[in-house]
Design a protein around this motif. Structure first.
Motif, mmCIF file in Angstrom:
data_model
loop_
_atom_site.group_PDB
_atom_site.id
_atom_site.type_symbol
_atom_site.label_atom_id
_atom_site.label_comp_id
_atom_site.label_asym_id
_atom_site.label_seq_id
_atom_site.Cartn_x
_atom_site.Cartn_y
_atom_site.Cartn_z
ATOM 1 N N THR A 55 -7.675 1.785 6.418
ATOM 2 C CA THR A 55 -6.473 2.582 6.168
ATOM 3 C C THR A 55 -6.302 2.969 4.707
ATOM 4 O O THR A 55 -5.356 3.670 4.358
ATOM 5 C CB THR A 55 -5.226 1.804 6.617
ATOM 6 O OG1 THR A 55 -5.260 0.525 5.959
ATOM 7 C CG2 THR A 55 -5.218 1.595 8.119
ATOM 8 N N GLY A 56 -7.209 2.516 3.862
ATOM 9 C CA GLY A 56 -7.053 2.875 2.455
ATOM 10 C C GLY A 56 -8.395 2.959 1.756
ATOM 11 O O GLY A 56 -9.409 2.461 2.261
ATOM 12 N N ARG B 267 -7.488 8.673 1.454
ATOM 13 C CA ARG B 267 -6.665 8.330 2.598
ATOM 14 C C ARG B 267 -6.552 9.486 3.597
ATOM 15 O O ARG B 267 -6.592 9.283 4.805
ATOM 16 C CB ARG B 267 -5.261 7.926 2.100
ATOM 17 C CG ARG B 267 -4.466 7.033 3.033
ATOM 18 C CD ARG B 267 -3.173 6.563 2.343
ATOM 19 N NE ARG B 267 -3.430 5.876 1.074
ATOM 20 C CZ ARG B 267 -3.560 4.551 0.954
ATOM 21 N NH1 ARG B 267 -3.450 3.792 2.014
ATOM 22 N NH2 ARG B 267 -3.786 4.008 -0.213
ATOM 23 N N ALA C 51 -5.881 5.938 8.928
ATOM 24 C CA ALA C 51 -4.734 5.999 8.036
ATOM 25 C C ALA C 51 -3.746 7.059 8.494
ATOM 26 O O ALA C 51 -2.616 7.133 8.010
ATOM 27 C CB ALA C 51 -5.190 6.311 6.599
ATOM 28 N N ASN C 52 -4.165 7.852 9.434
ATOM 29 C CA ASN C 52 -3.363 9.010 9.805
ATOM 30 C C ASN C 52 -2.968 9.075 11.277
ATOM 31 O O ASN C 52 -2.036 9.776 11.621
ATOM 32 C CB ASN C 52 -4.122 10.294 9.437
ATOM 33 C CG ASN C 52 -4.311 10.417 7.939
ATOM 34 O OD1 ASN C 52 -3.376 10.753 7.215
ATOM 35 N ND2 ASN C 52 -5.503 10.083 7.456
#
Ligand SMILES: Nc1ncnc2c1ncn2[C@@H]1O[C@H](COP(=O)(O)OP(=O)(O)O)[C@@H](O)[C@H]1O
Ligand SMILES: Nc1ncnc2c1ncn2[C@@H]1O[C@H](COP(=O)(O)OP(=O)(O)O)[C@@H](O)[C@H]1O
Ligand SMILES: Nc1ncnc2c1ncn2[C@@H]1O[C@H](COP(=O)(O)OP(=O)(O)O)[C@@H](O)[C@H]1O
Ligand SMILES: Nc1ncnc2c1ncn2[C@@H]1O[C@H](COP(=O)(O)OP(=O)(O)O)[C@@H](O)[C@H]1O
Ligand code: SF4
Ligand code: SF4
Ligand code: SF4
Ligand code: SF4
Ligand SMILES: [Mg+2]
Ligand SMILES: [Mg+2]
Ligand SMILES: [Mg+2]
Ligand SMILES: [Mg+2]
Lengths: 461, 461, 461, 461
Positions: free
Chosen positions: D382-383, D394, D400-401
């Motif tokens: 996620t990062g 990101r 992450a989305n």
């Protein structure tokens, strides 16, 4: 065009051949190749696109080196057929063993020869007319290598100088007209053949004699044998070899190229003087000798007004766009201090399309020349060559399409003078008889080839 | 030696620079490089071993093209330091933004400068003295780019012409002695700098003026600013640039190289005549102008007796072994028809070790010359150069070790004549004052560098 | 060995062919080539030493792209004949127009075919037996392309899958024994042929069917025509394709290679169990499927004990000397944590010379394996292959010279088990009948070739 | 990312280093370099774009070989900074002699370090943060090489494993968090360091121990000295090395990568079972071990359903256009016979952008899979990573989305399961404490770098 070189009897024949080809590079920069027998008598060939020097022998060195017999070839050719398949020497295996062949020239009945062979079931793996000769040699039942070559060449028309390896024999052959040059030399007992004598010089060989038109020479362990098995014809040595193509330090057709060009330049001065001109200069380097001859005869001082970049041809640099004459600037530069305010005679060996000349004239004027008098040390080129020189089609030849005045206007000179056909022929050694001048005079010694645009079968070079 | 080129204000600065470098190739063939700002103002550098033409810009084209500011460099250097790390331009980022620098010349206090910087914590990623200048510019706190350069150059001794990119400013600088040439031109409003004017010609720029010894010129969006921030010293332009190094079509030090060489040749004829000689010829191409001058003055006819292979340098061909003079044959060939039975004057610009000359004399004799009279259009070279020319150590310089008679015997000529120091200096434009002649006269304008063999730090070229 | 691919009817046939060849790379890494018709119907060929990916189509892209018909070839071959002359496709021009041919297999009467052709005057420009087929097609007077191929193949013995371009027709042919695989697919209406179905997958084509032994398929604008013009013979599909050569994701001979290898591994477990062993692992990647089958059947856990470097083959790195097993370490590494203290079963598809196996066993022991039980998913290889696989001479085949016990000792294992001939044949799809197993059983379906060492004529692969 | 290798005390240190780098190729394929002392103790560096194997040492062999001390580096990096300037090792000369440095990792205060150095007058010739460390070592006045390194590293934050040559001393250093692995080995008395133990194996060295977080090891003629001069911090070993980056045959962070992946797979089976599935397969090769673990734990059979082309990465082949999933087909192929009609579990180690996964799922379905259950042997990413792994921003990270359901829909699977953060950390050897998991958890052990997009200064690894 092409350059050919061969040697038999030297302990490192392939290396000698590479060196010889290096001095025949001006005859062809597109591809280079060497075929040689290894120490065990097995044939190998290496071919590369590009210059001789770019590592031709490096990789296969071990393979080729040490054998006593090698032939080599440098090739220039038209764009369309620019592939490795068309590089020479051709190496083939046949009933009678291996055949390797290097060819300088162009056959005029290539289409017919090919058709005949194809009808007999032959296949062609290149677009070179030279391949037809290999087929014919393979099919010959004659007993000796030279007899096979002689038999194969019956009915072959047009221009050829050939170096052929058959078994352990090296055969050299020149067509009856003798369009292209071929010299023979001696390197500590080894027999050497080359398109021009400058290749003998670089390997340290002694010039012995020219291979004669119509002659077939065979060299093997027994020695050298010569024969004239082909129909005798009047010779038609290419006058353009003297005018432009050969190197000035070469001796071809029994005469010095430098001396030929000096005489052409002097005759040009007599035929087309430039009274009142301050100086004469050449378009370097091919017209240096002619310009010097002109200056000498005219009593005008010779100057170095144009400088030719030493790195030409090693580059693919494109000048920045939008600038008509920038292409010429990549190759040449003018010396302002020589030209400024002067009336000048610019000598070049020939004008083909006229584009380079126009660019040079513009450059010379931009450098301050007051008047530009162009003098050309050959007659106007009005037709294509069918005998091995890659001149363009008639449509692109400026002198085939424009009058003298029009050309002068087109290239931007004050006056323009070409050497006369007679003057040209009278100036070259052993002239005026016995030379081909077809592209200048239209007097072609053969009918045009069936397929003159060479698009289908290409040329043997 | 090196060649440098820079342009500011042209829409395709990198392409123009590549073209300019192409005509400065004779000043350095070992490596080539270009540093340019991209359209976003970011700096990039491309460097390659080998010639400019061998694809310098091809890959990174997209990166470099389109920017308005570029500098370039061609480098020759001694074997030891022949690595890409030593190619230029140097590109660095510093407190004040990026700095790109191209240098022609050689610093004489490089060891001291380097020591001082290292003591202050600097690291060096090449062996070039040029890197020290970049460090010094980076450390300068001066406000304008040109002031930073000026401050950096205080205390820097020896020879330098510099082209420097700082931010969007192009700075050109020349040392107070002015050893190396640097010209300024105009290309449709863009400002161009180059080692020699032939590079202006190839890009189509107009010669404006020389950058003066001690001058620092800054070019930015505001225009061109000039200053003389360095201590004024008497000029010491390198006479050897006129004698051999620069191209004859160039204008350097405010005079024409071709005219200089012509005058050198004429003076040589006056000082060292060759009565009874049949002809004069040059060792092409660097002595063509001098030989012509000699012939003119002596009233002896000028001939083309040696031919220089057009493909020299593109090759690594090694002649077959066992043959002392074969190395020379790869580059030159003699024209027998010109030389046979004649008494000849052979003109060359200089003799360094004497090995090539000896090979050429042997070749000329083998081609039949009866007598060989060697004439050299410069004084004998008796010492090394500390200012950017890669002459060998004294031990290898033939004229530093042998008398005139001994040299003549060693190279195999009948007579040998060198131009006098005074004659040489009087012949070059704007001479005889203001020129360096240290390698000829021993009169060095600086103390020798601490580390003269350049082994440790190499040279900035 | 070789891989072949062809497509007719796709708007960018050459690009599709390049992609197809990329997935046949495991069948030949020495050279790669494509022959294609350009938009004008003219044939062109590009060939390179090395991998498909190394720029095969880059330069000539413009030439080849856009045409609808192309064939390609990847070649592996013995060192001696490793030259560009021997790369395929062969492209020739003949009475009937152009012929391009790509061949996978090896003719057993190549010497005789060649002799016959040479007697009839043919010349050979390579050492490949494939060239003989081109000659025979050229000489055929039959009317259709497929009839010419059929006529040409009468009397041709041995193994061949052929893709042939004659005019605008694509012909595929497979010998009556069907030694090598050849599949046919459909790509949005374009007809595709490939050695293995994985090449259909990569281009996105649908598998249609196998080309049958003895079948000749012709594809032109009219559509697809099939014929069986050759004498029917019992099929002899190469069992070694399933064992080792083909890719596991391929479907050949009407069955899945992965399924074949799984069955081989299971049968191996039944025939040569390894009671008490802790784990089974493969020599990656060719024996992955077999090892998994073994583990499954034996109920022993499958482990990844050897890792194969992903960059193998892209390198010529030589391990430091003096270290017997370092060669194996460049390609494989053992996982100590898997092996330490365990009794292990190592599965490989075959053992040829035994040197790699010996190195691997040493590596596995060095990583701590307590006992090593070698299991081979094929029968012992005791003879050479005359049908297109480059196995070495009998003298080098470990199983032709040593007993089972001797081999076990030589390679350093505790126990060694080979699959039985019957077990092997029973495991492959559509077996046990109809397969060649000559190199395992000595039961050669043909007499050995006259020139079995292939030294003179090489192989068509 | 990068791989580093060094050796001191071996008679051919550069050759050993080249071999070691070859097995670290998976850590960086963009450029490779070696710096070594020659027999005279002089440092030299060779660097090339591309793979280790592509001739890294060939040309300069003579220069580098024979010395006893060498370090090497393989580098992967983002497109923007892909130039030779950014290749490592960095070699510099300073007050204290030469310094050569190879760095794996990424500094988080690079901007600040650089600013500070630039303010002190330093210049940077690359965009790598590693260059700052070289400057700091050069500026240190400490007496021993290791003390200079220790002093230089005070205030340097972020991830680094360093191999440094200072004079004749080899120094190894690892940051206090220990993000990147570094192992130490013994090769017949020579001391070896490498990013992963697989590089010890390939050169035949014995694993001795890990270099500890915060440790500085110096090796010279006297022997090996160790110190912990840096502030002690809790370790943050990169869990992603176990998950994906390191080679399965390596031992890093004191544990086996293969064992880690097996445990991750087993844990994944426990957390995210796939009841009713017929088989499990991996996305080869990075998830082979995890898939095997999953199969084992779940009691579902393990299959080879995807085949990875052996020639991946050696090619720049572009699939034919217009076809969304063809990019995946160049690298992988599905085995229809394994997949057809089955409900399958596809295991991969991680999902970054999701594009490859989507292509693979489509391929697997096209091959007939009835249901596709995706299982990922790590937590969702996620990062970005600030510590040396080139994960994208990101915005490009699918996890992450999108939510789990959205991802499943996007990649086209029936069910999707990720390993939990805790499950992941509990599975790796010596876990769950002491590992970095920032890109999974958002729990970054440092503040984000000032210039996180790395656009200005690039990364040291
Ligand atoms: N060094 C030389 N001096 C004078 N003429 C030369 C020299 N080298 C080649 N030539 C002549 O110039 C012709 C063209 O040579 P080439 O090297 O191809 O130059 P260009 O680029 O001018 O065509 C050659 O065929 C030869 O006649
Ligand atoms: N076309 C030319 N004509 C005359 N002199 C030239 C020409 N090109 C270069 N030079 C001169 O010759 C010198 C050496 O040039 P270069 O191309 O390196 O040849 P060389 O191999 O003779 O050293 C140059 O520095 C220049 O002075
Ligand atoms: N990805 C793969 N997985 C399993 N087997 C493969 C794979 N790729 C190739 N093979 C098999 O391995 C054989 C040898 O492949 P190759 O790439 O040449 O590797 P090697 O170096 O092991 O010989 C191939 O003929 C094929 O059967
Ligand atoms: N032979 C192998 N078997 C299993 N995993 C491997 C192997 N080689 C590399 N890996 C793993 O796969 C990862 C990626 O390797 P790489 O060769 O770059 O392949 P990819 O193209 O799949 O990214 C490596 O970091 C390593 O963890
Ligand atoms: S046509 Fe012209 S170029 Fe051709 S051979 Fe005759 S004279 Fe020479
Ligand atoms: S020493 Fe000689 S070469 Fe050097 S600058 Fe002075 S004159 Fe020129
Ligand atoms: S001999 Fe062996 S390798 Fe050859 S075709 Fe027969 S089974 Fe296949
Ligand atoms: S952020 Fe992720 S990839 Fe980076 S070090 Fe931490 S765990 Fe490893
Ligand atoms: Mg010309
Ligand atoms: Mg010279
Ligand atoms: Mg295998
Ligand atoms: Mg993966």
């Amino acid at each position: 065009m092409c350059g050919i070189f061969g040697v038999r009897g030297h302990p490192d024949a392939a290396a000698v051949t590479q060196l010889g080809l290096y001095s025949l590079q001006h005859r062809g920069q597109e591809s280079a190749g060497i075929a040689a027998l290894d120490v065990a008598g097995q044939p190998h060939a290496v071919k590369r696109m590009g210059l001789v020097s770019e590592g031709l022998l490096e990789d296969e060195a071990e393979l080729l080196r040490g054998g006593a017999l090698a032939i080599g070839h440098t090739r220039y050719s038209t764009a369309g057929s620019s592939t490795l398949e068309n590089a020479q020497p051709v190496l083939a295996r046949s009933r009678g063993g291996h055949i390797a062949l290097a060819h300088n020239g162009n056959l005029t009945n290539a289409t017919e020869l090919r058709f005949e062979l194809e009808e007999a079931g032959a296949i062609f793996q290149s677009t070179m007319d030279s391949e037809a000769i290999v087929h014919r040699i393979a099919r010959s039942n004659a007993r000796t290598p030279e007899a096979r070559v002689a038999e194969a060449l019956q009915g072959v028309e047009g221009a050829y100088c050939l170096l052929i390896v058959i078994g352990e024999t090296l055969v050299a052959a020149r067509d009856p007209r003798g369009w292209r040059p071929l010299v023979m030399g001696d390197l500590n007992g080894a027999v050497v053949f080359a398109s021009e004598s400058c290749a003998l010089d670089i390997v340290g060989a002694r010039y012995v004699r020219d291979v004669e038109p119509g002659e077939v020479v065979a060299v093997d362990a027994e020695g050298v044998r010569s024969a004239f098995p082909l129909p005798r014809l009047e010779s038609r040595k290419c006058v353009f070899e003297h005018v432009y193509f050969a190197r000035p330090d070469s001796r071809i057709f029994g005469g010095s190229v430098d001396r030929a060009r000096r005489a052409l330049g002097r005759q040009l001065a007599r035929e087309c003087p430039a009274p009142g001109a301050d100086l004469v200069f050449s378009v370097p380097d091919s017209s240096n000798s002619a310009a010097l001859g002109y200056a000498e005869e005219a009593g005008i001082s010779y100057e170095l007004a144009l400088i030719r970049n030493h790195y030409v041809g090693r580059t693919f640099i494109q000048p920045s766009q939008g600038d008509r004459d920038s292409k010429v600037r990549v190759k040449y530069n003018a010396v302002r201090e020589v030209l400024e305010g002067r009336s000048v005679v610019m000598v070049d060996d020939s004008i083909v399309r006229g584009t380079t000349t126009r660019g040079l004239v513009a450059m010379v004027r931009a450098a301050g020349a007051r008047e530009v008098h162009m003098r050309v040390s050959s007659a106007p080129i009005t037709g294509p060559c069918y005998y091995g020189i890659d001149t363009p089609n008639r449509e692109e030849l400026i002198a085939a399409n424009l009058s003298l005045e029009e050309i002068a206007r087109e290239i931007g000179v004050d006056t323009l003078g070409y050497l006369s056909l007679d003057g040209m022929l009278a100036s070259v050694p052993t002239g005026p008889e016995g030379f081909c001048h077809a592209c200048f005079s239209g007097d072609y010694p053969t009918p045009p080839p069936t397929d003159p645009d060479k698009l289908r079968f290409g040329c043997g070079c």
